[in-house]
Design a protein around this motif. Structure first.
Motif, PDB file in Angstrom:
ATOM      1  N   MET B   1      41.318  41.692  36.096  1.00 30.46           N
ATOM      2  CA  MET B   1      40.598  40.829  34.888  1.00 30.46           C
ATOM      3  C   MET B   1      42.056  40.067  33.995  1.00 30.46           C
ATOM      4  N   THR B   2      41.555  38.735  33.848  1.00 30.61           N
ATOM      5  CA  THR B   2      42.675  38.255  33.017  1.00 30.61           C
ATOM      6  C   THR B   2      42.401  38.393  31.557  1.00 30.61           C
ATOM      7  N   ASP B   3      43.383  38.018  30.840  1.00 28.35           N
ATOM      8  CA  ASP B   3      43.225  38.114  29.176  1.00 28.35           C
ATOM      9  C   ASP B   3      42.012  37.041  28.834  1.00 28.35           C
ATOM     10  N   ASP B   4      41.808  36.228  29.418  1.00 23.44           N
ATOM     11  CA  ASP B   4      40.836  35.112  29.435  1.00 23.44           C
ATOM     12  C   ASP B   4      39.322  35.813  29.606  1.00 23.44           C
ATOM     13  N   THR B   5      39.156  36.872  29.662  1.00 26.08           N
ATOM     14  CA  THR B   5      37.776  37.641  29.858  1.00 26.08           C
ATOM     15  C   THR B   5      37.401  38.005  28.602  1.00 26.08           C
ATOM     16  N   ILE B   6      36.240  37.578  27.940  1.00 26.61           N
ATOM     17  CA  ILE B   6      35.769  37.607  26.639  1.00 26.61           C
ATOM     18  C   ILE B   6      34.788  39.107  27.160  1.00 26.61           C
ATOM     19  N   LEU B   7      34.039  39.018  27.894  1.00 17.49           N
ATOM     20  CA  LEU B   7      32.923  39.905  28.201  1.00 17.49           C
ATOM     21  C   LEU B   7      32.912  40.532  29.727  1.00 17.49           C
ATOM     22  N   SER B   8      32.948  41.659  29.979  1.00 14.35           N
ATOM     23  CA  SER B   8      32.795  42.073  31.311  1.00 14.35           C
ATOM     24  C   SER B   8      31.982  43.461  31.356  1.00 14.35           C
ATOM     25  N   VAL B   9      30.929  43.129  32.123  1.00 20.81           N
ATOM     26  CA  VAL B   9      29.923  44.155  32.421  1.00 20.81           C
ATOM     27  C   VAL B   9      30.175  44.782  33.650  1.00 20.81           C
ATOM     28  N   SER B  10      30.127  46.167  33.788  1.00 21.86           N
ATOM     29  CA  SER B  10      29.983  46.611  35.228  1.00 21.86           C
ATOM     30  C   SER B  10      29.182  47.706  35.207  1.00 21.86           C
ATOM     31  N   GLY B  11      28.427  48.004  36.214  1.00 22.79           N
ATOM     32  CA  GLY B  11      27.515  48.854  36.771  1.00 22.79           C
ATOM     33  C   GLY B  11      26.429  49.238  35.515  1.00 22.79           C
ATOM     34  N   VAL B  25      24.151  46.042  37.197  1.00 26.18           N
ATOM     35  CA  VAL B  25      24.573  44.720  36.831  1.00 26.18           C
ATOM     36  C   VAL B  25      25.934  44.884  36.599  1.00 26.18           C
ATOM     37  N   SER B  26      26.549  43.678  37.321  1.00 25.86           N
ATOM     38  CA  SER B  26      27.983  43.782  36.819  1.00 25.86           C
ATOM     39  C   SER B  26      28.260  42.172  36.719  1.00 25.86           C
ATOM     40  N   PHE B  27      28.992  41.587  35.662  1.00 27.43           N
ATOM     41  CA  PHE B  27      29.439  40.225  35.717  1.00 27.43           C
ATOM     42  C   PHE B  27      30.709  40.265  34.494  1.00 27.43           C
ATOM     43  N   SER B  28      31.219  39.193  34.824  1.00 25.95           N
ATOM     44  CA  SER B  28      32.236  38.882  33.341  1.00 25.95           C
ATOM     45  C   SER B  28      32.114  37.439  33.187  1.00 25.95           C
ATOM     46  N   ILE B  29      32.546  36.919  31.795  1.00 32.32           N
ATOM     47  CA  ILE B  29      32.409  35.673  31.348  1.00 32.32           C
ATOM     48  C   ILE B  29      34.001  35.344  30.808  1.00 32.32           C
ATOM     49  N   ARG B  30      34.387  34.267  31.223  1.00 39.67           N
ATOM     50  CA  ARG B  30      35.745  33.834  30.628  1.00 39.67           C
ATOM     51  C   ARG B  30      35.772  33.057  29.358  1.00 39.67           C
ATOM     52  N   ARG B  31      36.542  33.186  28.629  1.00 46.15           N
ATOM     53  CA  ARG B  31      36.464  32.333  27.231  1.00 46.15           C
ATOM     54  C   ARG B  31      35.934  30.976  27.199  1.00 46.15           C
ATOM     55  N   GLY B  32      35.116  30.402  26.522  1.00 42.11           N
ATOM     56  CA  GLY B  32      34.594  29.012  26.614  1.00 42.11           C
ATOM     57  C   GLY B  32      33.686  28.675  27.637  1.00 42.11           C
ATOM     58  N   LYS B  33      33.275  29.678  28.580  1.00 41.49           N
ATOM     59  CA  LYS B  33      32.158  29.401  29.686  1.00 41.49           C
ATOM     60  C   LYS B  33      30.949  29.786  29.188  1.00 41.49           C
ATOM     61  N   THR B  34      30.011  29.125  29.968  1.00 41.89           N
ATOM     62  CA  THR B  34      28.579  29.612  29.749  1.00 41.89           C
ATOM     63  C   THR B  34      28.215  30.318  31.160  1.00 41.89           C
ATOM     64  N   PHE B  35      27.601  31.816  30.805  1.00 44.73           N
ATOM     65  CA  PHE B  35      27.066  32.435  31.909  1.00 44.73           C
ATOM     66  C   PHE B  35      25.541  32.408  31.843  1.00 44.73           C
ATOM     67  N   HIS B 195      34.161  24.710  19.657  1.00 46.79           N
ATOM     68  CA  HIS B 195      34.508  25.865  19.271  1.00 46.79           C
ATOM     69  C   HIS B 195      34.981  26.686  20.236  1.00 46.79           C
ATOM     70  N   ARG B 196      34.928  26.293  21.596  1.00 42.59           N
ATOM     71  CA  ARG B 196      35.303  27.258  22.786  1.00 42.59           C
ATOM     72  C   ARG B 196      34.519  28.517  22.696  1.00 42.59           C
ATOM     73  N   THR B 197      33.076  28.572  22.328  1.00 45.17           N
ATOM     74  CA  THR B 197      32.709  29.715  22.105  1.00 45.17           C
ATOM     75  C   THR B 197      32.071  30.058  23.779  1.00 45.17           C
ATOM     76  N   THR B 198      32.024  31.325  23.941  1.00 44.40           N
ATOM     77  CA  THR B 198      31.856  31.795  25.227  1.00 44.40           C
ATOM     78  C   THR B 198      29.998  32.069  24.912  1.00 44.40           C
ATOM     79  N   MET B 199      29.302  31.795  26.003  1.00 44.95           N
ATOM     80  CA  MET B 199      27.990  31.887  25.905  1.00 44.95           C
ATOM     81  C   MET B 199      27.385  32.661  27.225  1.00 44.95           C
TER      82      MET B 199
END
Lengths: 339, 314
Positions: B1-11, B25-35, B195-199
């Protein structure tokens, strides 16, 4: 229960000339009477549907597509003032008294609504609803009506039809309910089926199944189909011709494929550009500025002009629905093909 | 996981009594990205969204938000953390308080989280309104005076009021007409760029998801069946369900549309093995016996299907 046969029904069969038009709507206008007077909802709507043809009535909320459909069905609200002519199988039905209009429902016109849960009866079994309709319209015996109902359910892809007939609508999934409604709509051999957003409430994969079924039914029974939708992509996939409405007006009318690919009216163009598409690499969508004007607040002249990038001097006068390159367009400055 | 990861969901899993609404369910979202989470009814996408915000408690699994495990937060800490995670709902009619003016609506979240002085809060409210392209005069009006699209703009402005790191948007444009939907989607993209909001963006509409999202997870009956970068999902979908979903949404009436048989099974009776097998055109014996593991297909794409055996990269 009175038994009605096909022969005593009002619309007479017309000679198979003129492409066998099933429905003709001419200059249909609907206004609602309220405390302040008459409020126009739909103005001068004209279109026709031939046997076996699917015609889309398309537009966003408030464009008047559903009230147009209810005027055709004869179920417009009591305070509605309706003018214009509606011809079903060659006979004018618009002037008929309410009771006579009601008799056409089911037998000559079938309806499919968006929300089967509200359109179907919650406390009558599926079988009872179907056999009542069949016995009333076709004069079948109870046994014959039950057999026919089971055949119909089977035909629309409902497994274990006999069992389902004994059950209730709430026991079925959304897709199955919509299949029941399709079976009911076609049960008495109507020539016209009006489908009001029939797949909008369904999941994508179920939506595809139901559209395929409607398409099959249309071909098999050569139904004239009026397909009311807000989804232009569906129009292109599913319909032969399209009527696009905006603020109570028909703004474009023509072949569905032409209108979806290369619309001539700026509003139709705007709707298509506003939709995200498969394979879209655009960084931004192209929205239509502003919002649809509410009923009672339509602009003078062209009703789309305040939101239109092509609006010019002439637009203060209401444009007529005029023949353009491939379609009929209500616009002083229509777009050319591919523009 | 890099520092850029805002949200990380696992299992992540959630059971409602016997119903397993969300499974592993597992996934992760990096800053400023839309998942994007996409799926049909009962797929568990909205439940996943609520779990991520800890509006409901997970049965098991981990949610790391800004580097910290959300489950370890005390109620007070969680309340404070909410400032950084906001939600936009589908129904702009139901999600705004009808008794509050727009001014109050935009000031309230700031007040709750103790942001700014009264004068600053009013200033922020005015700025937010400008950001969502509503006139200043709107401040003193109430939700019923606005159209659906304008209400959704107000809801977006409210979500931005605390300057959150993460916005969870659950079907934010599904109730809007096409012409207005485009305005709101453009607005969300612009604001996110600014705003570089993560979504985390939840939708049943594949076209909207394709427009909005950088990465996508496709859910079916509570599980992620495939996930990866947008273009991998849209142009080289590996899972038969993703393929069918795309075909249903974009197909033409040419008889080549891949149709799924049958209905989505009830969440009370999830099929054994692969949950999708009862509708899958390619299902074979093994699918009923063994649950397919999620396989890495390279380029960030993963899918859970026995047909992909041997295609996986390790």
């Amino acid at each position: 229960m009175t038994v009605r046969t096909a022969s005593d029904s009002t619309p007479t069969a017309q000679p198979a000339s003129a492409r066998e038009l099933v429905l003709e709507v001419r200059d249909l206008s609907v206004s609602l009477r309220n405390a302040d007077g008459l409020l126009p909802i739909v103005t001068d709507v004209s279109f026709s549907i031939a046997k076996g043809e699917a015609v889309a009535l398309a537009g966003e909320s408030g464009c008047g597509k559903s009230i147009t459909a209810s005027a055709i069905m004869g179920i417009a609200p009591d305070n509605a003032e309706i003018s214009g002519t509606i011809i079903l199988n060659g006979a004018a039905i618009s002037g008929l008294p309410h009771r006579e209009r009601r008799k056409l429902c089911g037998r000559h016109m079938g309806f499919i609504f968006q929300e089967p849960m509200t359109a179907l009866h919650p406390t009558l079994t599926v079988g009872r609803q179907m056999t009542d309709t069949l016995r009333h319209n076709l004069g079948l015996s109870h046994a014959a009506a039950t057999d026919r109902a089971a055949e119909l359910l089977d035909r629309v892809g409902i497994p274990r039809a006999r069992e389902i007939l004994k059950g209730y609508v709430h026991e079925l999934s959304g897709g199955m309910r919509q299949r029941v409604m399709i079976a009911l709509a076609i049960s008495c051999g109507p020539s016209l089926v009006i489908a009001d957003e029939p797949t909008t409430a369904l999941d994508v994969t179920i939506q595809a199944q139901v559209l395929d079924l409607l398409d099959e039914m249309r071909r098999e029974f050569e139904l004239a189909m009026l397909f009311i939708t807000h989804d232009l992509e569906l129009v292109g996939d599913f319909c032969d011709r399209a009527v696009v409405m905006y603020a109570g007006d028909v703004v474009e009318r023509g072949r569905a494929a032409d209108i979806v690919r290369s619309p001539a009216h700026p509003y139709a163009r705007g709707l298509i550009d506003a939709m995200p598409r498969h394979g879209d690499q655009r960084a931004r969508l192209t929205p239509i500025p502003g919002t649809v004007p509410p009923v009672g607040h339509w602009p003078q002249g062209c009703r789309f002009a305040p939101r239109c990038s092509r609006a010019g001097k002439k637009c203060t006068v209401r444009p007529p629905l005029a023949v353009h390159i491939r379609s009929d367009v209500r616009c002083w400055y229509p777009l050319k093909v591919g523009q | 996981m890099t520092d850029d990861t805002i949200l990380s969901v696992s299992g992540l899993s959630k059971n409602f009594k016997a119903v397993k609404a969300v499974r592993d369910v597992s996934f992760s979202i990096r800053r400023g990205k839309t998942f994007g989470l996409v799926g049909e009814s009962g797929s568990g996408k909205s439940t996943t969204a609520r779990l991520v915000l800890r509006l409901i408690e997970p049965t098991s699994g981990s949610i790391r938000f800004r580097g910290r495990e959300l489950a370890n937060f005390s109620p007070a800490e969680l309340r404070a953390e909410r400032r950084h995670m906001q939600m936009i709902f589908q129904d702009p009619y139901g999600s705004l308080n009808p008794r509050m003016s727009v001014r109050e609506t935009l000031i309230e979240p700031q007040l709750v989280h103790g942001i700014g002085t009264p004068a600053e809060r009013i200033q922020t409210a005015e700025l937010l309104l400008a950001e969502v392209s509503l006139p200043r005069a709107a401040l003193d009006r109430h939700p019923h005076e606005f159209s659906g699209g304008q209400r959704q703009r107000i809801a977006i402005a409210r979500a931005l009021a605390t300057n959150p790191e993460l916005i969870v948007a659950d079907e934010p444009v599904s109730a809007l007409d096409v012409s207005v939907q485009a305005q709101v989607l453009n607005l969300m993209r612009d604001l996110q760029d600014r705003h570089r909001t993560t979504m985390l963006f939840i939708s049943h509409d594949l076209r909207v998801v394709q427009f909005m999202c950088d990465e996508i997870a496709v859910m079916y009956l509570g599980e992620v069946v495939e996930q990866g970068p947008r273009d991998r999902i849209y142009y080289s979908a590996a899972h038969p369900y993703t393929q069918a979903l795309l075909a249903s949404a974009t197909g033409k009436r040419d008889g080549k549309r891949a149709r799924l048989k049958g209905e989505i099974p009830s969440a009370h009776a999830v099929p054994s093995g692969c949950a999708f097998r009862t509708r899958c055109p390619h299902a074979f014996e093994r699918c009923a016996l063994e649950k397919p593991a999620i396989r890495d297909l390279g380029l960030g794409q993963k899918a859970a299907c026995h047909l992909l055996d041997g295609q996986a990269v390790s």
